[in-house]
Scaffold this motif. Structure first.
Motif, PDB file in Angstrom:
ATOM      1  N   ALA A 365     -82.674 -79.684 -27.251  1.00 20.45           N
ATOM      2  CA  ALA A 365     -82.954 -81.104 -27.513  1.00 20.45           C
ATOM      3  C   ALA A 365     -82.030 -82.032 -26.708  1.00 20.45           C
ATOM      4  O   ALA A 365     -82.384 -83.180 -26.436  1.00 20.45           O
ATOM      5  N   ASP A 366     -80.856 -81.537 -26.303  1.00 24.19           N
ATOM      6  CA  ASP A 366     -79.920 -82.391 -25.554  1.00 24.19           C
ATOM      7  C   ASP A 366     -80.418 -82.737 -24.145  1.00 24.19           C
ATOM      8  O   ASP A 366     -79.828 -83.578 -23.457  1.00 24.19           O
ATOM      9  N   GLY A 367     -81.484 -82.062 -23.691  1.00 22.53           N
ATOM     10  CA  GLY A 367     -82.035 -82.345 -22.369  1.00 22.53           C
ATOM     11  C   GLY A 367     -81.210 -81.761 -21.231  1.00 22.53           C
ATOM     12  O   GLY A 367     -81.586 -81.855 -20.065  1.00 22.53           O
ATOM     13  N   LYS A 368     -80.068 -81.154 -21.560  1.00 26.49           N
ATOM     14  CA  LYS A 368     -79.184 -80.633 -20.505  1.00 26.49           C
ATOM     15  C   LYS A 368     -79.068 -79.105 -20.507  1.00 26.49           C
ATOM     16  O   LYS A 368     -78.813 -78.494 -19.480  1.00 26.49           O
ATOM     17  N   THR A 369     -79.182 -78.539 -21.699  1.00 25.92           N
ATOM     18  CA  THR A 369     -78.928 -77.095 -21.798  1.00 25.92           C
ATOM     19  C   THR A 369     -80.189 -76.356 -22.237  1.00 25.92           C
ATOM     20  O   THR A 369     -81.157 -76.956 -22.701  1.00 25.92           O
ATOM     21  N   VAL A 370     -80.140 -75.011 -22.081  1.00 26.15           N
ATOM     22  CA  VAL A 370     -81.247 -74.156 -22.516  1.00 26.15           C
ATOM     23  C   VAL A 370     -80.718 -73.098 -23.482  1.00 26.15           C
ATOM     24  O   VAL A 370     -79.518 -72.774 -23.473  1.00 26.15           O
ATOM     25  N   ALA A 371     -81.638 -72.565 -24.301  1.00 24.38           N
ATOM     26  CA  ALA A 371     -81.254 -71.615 -25.359  1.00 24.38           C
ATOM     27  C   ALA A 371     -81.067 -70.214 -24.784  1.00 24.38           C
ATOM     28  O   ALA A 371     -81.813 -69.287 -25.062  1.00 24.38           O
ATOM     29  N   ALA A 372     -80.034 -70.087 -23.942  1.00 24.41           N
ATOM     30  CA  ALA A 372     -79.740 -68.819 -23.272  1.00 24.41           C
ATOM     31  C   ALA A 372     -78.603 -68.115 -23.990  1.00 24.41           C
ATOM     32  O   ALA A 372     -77.825 -68.737 -24.704  1.00 24.41           O
TER      33      ALA A 372
END
Ligand code: 4AD
Ligand code: MG
Length: 458
Positions: A365-372
């Protein structure tokens, strides 16, 4: 050729005082006045069987004592005369199956791993490789068992592909086209190629794995992946074995839970089934290995977000070769600092910046990170890379366009998001890196049969 396995002769009391046939290679031998001794190994165990040749029966045993030669021995299994107990074999008849001249390179007791790499076809007969490949075999079977007993379907994804899963430009091209200076354009060149289009060796079975998970719920692949990385490091090979589970109805925390449970489970199996081998590695390669593995089974893995990890690394009292800034990819030195100095156990790093990860990862949701999530292990660094996948068609399309990807090769993959899309995730385990962690062997070239690395096919 009827014969008993030496591992059974050594461990099964029913052989005691029985006439038994064994076959194997001479590992060491020594001659004395009244008896000669041969340490025979048939590959079924790290331990050798001592064969005793009574000089009254074998006046000249010299032909049986040559290092590397292969023998068939019929004899009686008797309690060992030595101080270590166990059994030995009192020989009745010995037959040389294959002689071995003195240029056999494994004459010395100890060779460096570097030297052994130059004889990949013979190094397997050294104790180290007997132990490595038994651990490797047991861990492979344990991984299968782990997933098989939990309703995962084992699928075999294609090795030849037209798509690039990781987008890192590290693909080997597959072609039957000869060099042809007449060809006017790349397009024309590939149109005449075997598949009528550009094709590659796959870096990962994940994209097809996702297809399968959307049908079978839980799947795993286990096969080779190919990467044309030009990095000449102790952790990279161009052909490695890759286990990739993919799970429908799973979010990032579920993926972490499965990884931790899987690793603990298979290490537990190795501790149970390979005590001799792991004790060998503890003694000869990584003092404290057994303690490390036993602790692993009982301790919770660390978890830290990428953003927190960057803060830790920035505050670290260490000169890193590669400077640390939010947005940078973690280098091996950073990964090892986190796992070895800060956490002292395996640690998950989660939620990486989207720019340094592949297109398929779920956007946070932060637009910067991914759920990796990457799992970093002491002594090795990254052994697993995984994520929750982007299940939303529009967001996925946007990520692919941002990366300038052509969509042709991904039509089927994209349709998964159209027809009954579900939250799902998975991961890729670098199997050789798990072996490195489990054995304490520090170079990946020593845990795979014939390493393929930049500039060399061993
Ligand atoms: O992190 P990677 O690139 O992730 C993937 O390929 C995902 N598609 C996996 C997935 O989610 N299904 O690679 C996964 C693991 C790494 O963590 C590493 O252990 C191993 O594969 N690996 C290599 N091992 C040896 N030599 C290489 N050149 C490797 N490249 C990756
Ligand atoms: Mg990775």
């Amino acid at each position: 050729m009827k014969h008993a396995d030496i591992c059974d002769v050594l461990s099964d009391a029913s052989y005691l005082n029985q006439s038994t046939t064994v076959c194997g290679w001479v590992r060491t031998s020594r001659d004395s006045k009244t008896v000669a001794f041969v340490e025979l190994n048939d590959g079924t165990s790290l331990k050798h069987l001592q064969v005793v040749l009574d000089k009254e029966k074998f006046a000249d045993p010299s032909a049986f004592l040559k290092l590397g030669s292969s023998l068939r021995v019929v004899g009686t299994v008797v309690p060992s005369q030595g101080k270590n107990g166990g059994v030995e074999m009192s020989a009745e008849t010995v037959e040389v199956l294959g002689t071995c001249p003195p240029e056999y390179p494994l004459q010395k007791k100890r060779h460096t791993l570097e030297f052994l790499r130059t004889i990949p076809h013979l190094r397997l007969r050294a104790n180290t490789f007997n132990a490595v490949f038994r651990v490797r075999s047991i861990l492979a079977a344990a991984l299968h068992e782990y997933f098989q007993s939990r309703h995962y379907v084992y699928v075999h994804t294609p090795l030849i592909t037209a798509s690039d899963c990781e987008g890192a430009g590290e693909m080997f091209r597959v072609t039957t086209q000869p060099w042809n200076a007449e060809v006017k354009s790349e397009e024309e060149y590939f149109k005449n190629d075997f598949f009528g289009q550009k094709s590659f060796l796959s870096v990962s079975g994940q994209l097809e794995g996702e297809v399968c998970a959307m049908a079978f719920g839980k799947i795993y692949t286990f096969g080779p992946s190919f990467r044309a990385e030009c990095s000449n490091t102790p952790r990279h090979v161009a052909e490695f074995w890759h286990m990739e589970p993919e799970i429908a109805f799973a979010e990032l925390p579920d993926v972490l839970e499965i990884i931790e449970d899987m690793i603990k489970n298979v290490i537990k199996v190795a501790l149970e089934k390979c005590p001799t081998e792991l004790a060998f590695f503890d003694k000869n390669f990584q003092p404290g290995l057994l303690e490390k593995l036993n602790n692993l089974v009982n301790e919770k893995f660390g978890v830290v977000t990428y953003t927190e990890a960057i803060e830790i690394l920035k505050k670290a009292d260490v000169e890193f070769q590669y400077p640390v800034e939010w947005g940078c990819d973690l280098q091996t030195e950073h990964e090892r600092y986190l796992a070895e100095t800060v956490y002292k156990r395996p640690v998950f790093v989660t939620d990486y910046p989207k720019e340094i990860k592949s297109f398929y990862m779920k956007q946070n949701a932060d637009g910067k990170t991914v759920a990796a999530c990457d799992l970093l292990a002491p002594g090795v660094g990254e052994i697993i890379g995984g994520s929750e996948r982007e299940a939303d068609l529009e967001k996925l399309l946007a990520a692919m366009k941002e990366r300038g990807m052509t969509l042709d090769a991904y039509e089927q993959y994209l349709e998964l998001r159209k027809f009954g899309s579900v939250p799902h995730g998975g991961f890729g385990l670098g199997f050789e890196r798990l072996i490195m962690y489990a054995t304490g062997i520090e170079n990946i070239r020593d845990v795979i049969l014939f390493p393929r690395v930049v500039n060399k096919i061993f």
